[in-house]
Design an enzyme around this catalytic site. Structure first.
Site, PDB file in Angstrom:
ATOM      1  N   HIS A  91     107.732 105.681  56.127  1.00 29.49           N
ATOM      2  CA  HIS A  91     107.225 104.810  57.192  1.00 29.49           C
ATOM      3  C   HIS A  91     106.722 105.599  58.395  1.00 29.49           C
ATOM      4  O   HIS A  91     106.307 105.024  59.402  1.00 29.49           O
ATOM      5  CB  HIS A  91     108.352 103.847  57.616  1.00 29.49           C
ATOM      6  CG  HIS A  91     107.883 102.629  58.336  1.00 29.49           C
ATOM      7  ND1 HIS A  91     108.425 102.214  59.527  1.00 29.49           N
ATOM      8  CD2 HIS A  91     106.924 101.719  58.019  1.00 29.49           C
ATOM      9  CE1 HIS A  91     107.824 101.105  59.927  1.00 29.49           C
ATOM     10  NE2 HIS A  91     106.913 100.779  59.027  1.00 29.49           N
ATOM     11  N   LYS A  93     104.623 107.820  61.122  1.00 25.64           N
ATOM     12  CA  LYS A  93     103.245 107.827  61.622  1.00 25.64           C
ATOM     13  C   LYS A  93     103.105 109.038  62.542  1.00 25.64           C
ATOM     14  O   LYS A  93     103.621 109.056  63.659  1.00 25.64           O
ATOM     15  CB  LYS A  93     102.918 106.554  62.413  1.00 25.64           C
ATOM     16  CG  LYS A  93     103.101 105.231  61.622  1.00 25.64           C
ATOM     17  CD  LYS A  93     104.395 104.588  61.945  1.00 25.64           C
ATOM     18  CE  LYS A  93     104.485 103.133  61.547  1.00 25.64           C
ATOM     19  NZ  LYS A  93     104.337 102.849  60.142  1.00 25.64           N
ATOM     20  N   ASP A  98      95.947 121.112  65.484  1.00 30.49           N
ATOM     21  CA  ASP A  98      96.094 122.545  65.804  1.00 30.49           C
ATOM     22  C   ASP A  98      97.528 122.947  66.118  1.00 30.49           C
ATOM     23  O   ASP A  98      97.759 123.928  66.841  1.00 30.49           O
ATOM     24  CB  ASP A  98      95.188 122.937  66.982  1.00 30.49           C
ATOM     25  CG  ASP A  98      93.715 122.910  66.617  1.00 30.49           C
ATOM     26  OD1 ASP A  98      93.400 123.027  65.419  1.00 30.49           O
ATOM     27  OD2 ASP A  98      92.873 122.788  67.526  1.00 30.49           O
ATOM     28  N   HIS A 337     104.295  95.040  67.241  1.00 33.25           N
ATOM     29  CA  HIS A 337     104.479  96.058  66.206  1.00 33.25           C
ATOM     30  C   HIS A 337     105.175  97.308  66.741  1.00 33.25           C
ATOM     31  O   HIS A 337     105.551  98.195  65.980  1.00 33.25           O
ATOM     32  CB  HIS A 337     103.128  96.448  65.583  1.00 33.25           C
ATOM     33  CG  HIS A 337     103.243  97.158  64.282  1.00 33.25           C
ATOM     34  ND1 HIS A 337     103.164  98.537  64.163  1.00 33.25           N
ATOM     35  CD2 HIS A 337     103.459  96.699  63.027  1.00 33.25           C
ATOM     36  CE1 HIS A 337     103.307  98.878  62.892  1.00 33.25           C
ATOM     37  NE2 HIS A 337     103.491  97.784  62.181  1.00 33.25           N
ATOM     38  N   LYS A 339     107.976  99.916  68.290  1.00 27.05           N
ATOM     39  CA  LYS A 339     109.388 100.177  68.042  1.00 27.05           C
ATOM     40  C   LYS A 339     109.887 101.105  69.156  1.00 27.05           C
ATOM     41  O   LYS A 339     109.625 102.307  69.145  1.00 27.05           O
ATOM     42  CB  LYS A 339     109.604 100.847  66.678  1.00 27.05           C
ATOM     43  CG  LYS A 339     109.007 100.052  65.479  1.00 27.05           C
ATOM     44  CD  LYS A 339     107.632 100.518  65.126  1.00 27.05           C
ATOM     45  CE  LYS A 339     107.119 100.038  63.781  1.00 27.05           C
ATOM     46  NZ  LYS A 339     107.101  98.633  63.531  1.00 27.05           N
ATOM     47  N   ASP A 344     119.415 102.814  79.734  1.00 29.87           N
ATOM     48  CA  ASP A 344     119.779 103.032  81.139  1.00 29.87           C
ATOM     49  C   ASP A 344     118.579 103.356  82.018  1.00 29.87           C
ATOM     50  O   ASP A 344     118.698 104.099  82.999  1.00 29.87           O
ATOM     51  CB  ASP A 344     120.831 104.139  81.256  1.00 29.87           C
ATOM     52  CG  ASP A 344     122.198 103.705  80.739  1.00 29.87           C
ATOM     53  OD1 ASP A 344     122.480 102.500  80.791  1.00 29.87           O
ATOM     54  OD2 ASP A 344     122.967 104.581  80.282  1.00 29.87           O
TER      55      ASP A 344
END
Length: 447
Positions: A91, A93, A98, A337, A339, A344
């Site tokens: 999952h 991404k 470079d 979408h 996450k 704190d």
């Protein structure tokens, strides 16, 4: 060098624009490695795979189906027969240039992720990283690239894609660019925001300490004790347990399970303020996940956790500039979408991990835990804007009736006034019935 690691790469307008950039980079001598999970559409992937015909492009597929080419139709059968293996997905991404600049977060490649789809717009978060943290991000990519689960595309089909297939795809990419020329989307890109000001020094980066968290490619074997490795949930859960005053969670798919509920209950027992932003049934792209989330909604509210469920159409922009309402830039139906965890108001986790069972057990995930009150403020401001009743349905429990029972209600804003809803907002009876039936199935560990 360019290293791209994605759960999904769509071969749509923006996907083709990115692949055109990748091809042009390869043609000027850049070494390109693309690692893609095998969870997508076969016909779409076949076109993208043509890039592997270029001598500077390598493509590998993570945990692939064996059914390919003339056997494409067998994928559904294989998915059932080999479900224990094929439920395990990458999952992550990650985009690394470079070994110096990296982007990671929740965003896949496709129109709905880049505000270019008229049907769906996914609200997401990414973090651009420059400096010492890029080295471990590159190392994480290498660990997946060199895994036994990552198979070169030429080993999965009838040899390496042909030069003719590459020429055909090059023509398709060029045609897409011509079609997009002058479009509002390309005009927005031409403005260069937000990347150009950062790379030219006109917009200051925020310097902060960060720690990369990611799962080993063989996560399932690490969990079972078959081999050593990394499980990112351990340091993230430890960080959450150390929260002293407030936890904010942004998770489009919210299925905490028994362990997640115990974690949240432990925070509430210590008086920690917990706020969670997720999708409503009207906005989610995965109603089956909402069917599992429903079981936890009332227990979380009873624990004093504040929930906010995104509306599928956000409010109009607030003329007073208070950020109280937002507008979907693409005009498509909005779905969360991103996450993100904010601890704190200082620590910030941005990555690919949902607060659900699938992220915990079945997917490999990646993210960065950053010590930055300034970045945390940026996310909190966005959280607060979407959590307002103009943009979300706010679940609550009604006052107890004579028998002591409380009902689930929602507050939202309609016509500038706060209203109370007594059934799942903006959902027809048939859809609600389907989700209720799905909630009876033992699917939580798969969602």
């Amino acid at each position: 060098t360019l290293d791209l690691q994605y759960f999904a790469v769509q071969n749509d307008e923006t996907g083709k624009m990115l692949m055109d950039g990748v091809l042009h980079a390869a043609e000027r001598g850049v070494r390109v490695r693309m690692l893609i999970d095998d969870s997508g559409d076969v016909a779409r992937d076949r076109q993208v795979m043509a890039l592997a015909a270029h001598p500077n492009v390598e493509i590998r597929i993570f945990n692939p189906f064996f059914s390919r080419g003339v056997l494409d139709f067998m994928r559904y059968v294989e998915g059932v027969v080999a479900s224990s293996r094929l439920n395990y997905r990458m999952h992550n991404k990650v985009f690394v240039a470079d070994n110096s600049v990296a982007i990671l977060g929740g965003r896949n490649i496709g129109d709905e992720y880049f505000q270019a789809s008229k049907e769906t717009e996914f609200g997401d978060f990414d973090v651009l990283t420059i400096g010492p943290l890029v080295a471990p991000i590159s190392k994480s990519f290498d660990s997946f690239w060199n895994s036994d689960l990552s198979i070169p595309i030429e080993a999965l089909s009838f040899g390496k894609p042909s030069a003719a297939s590459l020429d055909e795809y090059r023509a398709a990419l060029s045609e897409n660019l011509s079609k997009m020329s002058g479009s509002p989307y390309v005009q927005r890109l031409a403005a260069g925001d937000p990347l150009t000001p950062i790379l030219t020094g006109k917009s200051a980066l925020i310097w902060a300490k960060g720690e990369l968290l990611y799962d080993s490619p063989e996560k399932s074997k690490v969990q079972s004790g078959e081999e050593p490795g990394r499980l990112m949930r351990h340091p993230l859960v430890d960080a959450i347990k150390s929260v002293k005053s407030e936890l904010l969670v942004v998770s489009p798919y919210l299925v905490p399970g028994d362990g997640g509920m115990k974690l949240l209950e432990g925070l509430r027992d210590r008086g920690i303020h917990v706020r969670i932003l997720t999708n409503s049934l009207a906005s989610t792209d995965e109603p089956v996940v909402h069917s599992a989330y429903q079981k936890y909604r009332e227990p979380m509210l009873k624990d004093g956790i504040e929930l906010y469920e995104c509306r599928p159409v956000l409010g109009e922009p607030d003329a007073r500039g208070s950020g109280g309402s937002l507008k979907n830039p693409s005009g498509g139906q909005f779905a969360l979408h991103a996450k993100v965890f904010v601890l704190d108001r200082r620590w910030l986790f941005v990555g690919s991990m949902n607060f659900d069972r699938r992220s915990l057990k079945l997917n490999t995930e990646i993210g960065v835990l950053i010590d930055s009150p300034e970045l945390a403020r940026q996310v909190i401001a966005r959280f607060n804007a979407i959590a307002r009743p103009a943009n979300s349905y706010v679940p609550a429990l009604s006052a107890a009736d004579a028998s002591g029972r409380q009902a689930l209600i929602w507050h939202t804003e309609e016509g500038g006034k706060i209203v109370e809803l007594k059934s799942e907002p903006n959902v027809d009876a048939m859809k609600g019935m389907k989700v209720d039936l799905l909630s009876l199935l033992p699917l939580d560990d798969l969602l």
